[in-house]
Design a protein around this motif. Structure first.
Motif, short mmCIF file in Angstrom:
data_model
loop_
_atom_site.label_atom_id
_atom_site.label_comp_id
_atom_site.label_asym_id
_atom_site.label_seq_id
_atom_site.Cartn_x
_atom_site.Cartn_y
_atom_site.Cartn_z
N PHE A 18 3.89 12.21 -28.44
CA PHE A 18 3.02 12.07 -29.61
C PHE A 18 3.78 12.52 -30.86
N GLU A 19 4.39 13.69 -30.78
CA GLU A 19 5.14 14.25 -31.91
C GLU A 19 6.28 13.32 -32.34
N GLN A 20 7.03 12.81 -31.37
CA GLN A 20 8.15 11.90 -31.68
C GLN A 20 7.64 10.63 -32.37
N LEU A 21 6.55 10.08 -31.85
CA LEU A 21 6.00 8.86 -32.44
C LEU A 21 5.51 9.09 -33.86
N GLN A 25 6.75 7.36 -37.17
CA GLN A 25 5.79 6.74 -38.09
C GLN A 25 6.05 7.21 -39.52
N TYR A 26 6.29 8.49 -39.69
CA TYR A 26 6.60 9.05 -41.01
C TYR A 26 7.83 8.36 -41.59
N ASP A 27 8.88 8.25 -40.78
CA ASP A 27 10.12 7.61 -41.23
C ASP A 27 9.88 6.15 -41.61
N ALA A 28 9.07 5.46 -40.82
CA ALA A 28 8.75 4.06 -41.11
C ALA A 28 7.98 3.96 -42.42
N ILE A 34 6.15 -1.16 -42.61
CA ILE A 34 4.75 -1.08 -42.18
C ILE A 34 4.56 -1.59 -40.75
N ALA A 35 5.26 -2.64 -40.37
CA ALA A 35 5.13 -3.17 -39.00
C ALA A 35 5.57 -2.12 -37.98
N ARG A 40 3.70 1.96 -33.73
CA ARG A 40 3.58 3.32 -33.22
C ARG A 40 2.12 3.79 -33.20
N TYR A 41 1.30 3.24 -34.07
CA TYR A 41 -0.11 3.62 -34.10
C TYR A 41 -0.78 3.36 -32.76
#
Length: 123
Positions: A18-21, A25-28, A34-35, A40-41
């Motif tokens: 969860f933390e890695q994803l 997501q933050y990096d994306a 956005i895709a 990751r969502y």
């Protein structure tokens, strides 16, 4: 990762995934990818659902991510715990708002507004 594979992971392993994803997501989001953020969502939601389905609703393990250095991790963990420990999750959302780290603080503020208006009811 499929829901059947998530079942094989311990709660601690799910928390790390969860933390890695969330960090990805933050990096994306920072890179305006956005895709990538959206892909990751669905994985994050699958982890939350797996933890929720376990005896005693084990989403509470994600509360250990409150105060994490990455704001997306904090925000997503707070969202995941609104139905588990409303007061603690709400406190974390308010802390995110107070830090003014956008866009996460904007998301947290809208969540608080939607909770207060009754528009959003966590489950």
């Amino acid at each position: 990762m499929t829901p059947s594979k998530l079942k094989l992971l311990t709660a601690e392993e799910l928390k790390r995934f969860f933390e890695q994803l969330c960090i990805q997501q933050y990096d994306a989001l920072e890179g305006n990818a956005i895709a990538s953020y959206n892909r990751r969502y669905d994985k994050i939601l699958a982890i939350q659902n797996e933890l929720k389905s376990r005896p005693g609703d084990q989403r509470r393990i994600l509360m250990s991510l409150f105060g994490h250095p990455n704001m997306q991790v904090r925000l997503t963990a707070a969202h995941a715990n609104l139905a588990v420990d409303y007061i603690a999750a709400r406190r974390e959302l308010q802390a995110i708002v107070d830090e003014q780290w956008f866009p996460q603080s904007g998301d947290a503020g809208m969540t608080l507004d939607n909770l207060d208006s009754g528009f959003y009811r966590p489950n």
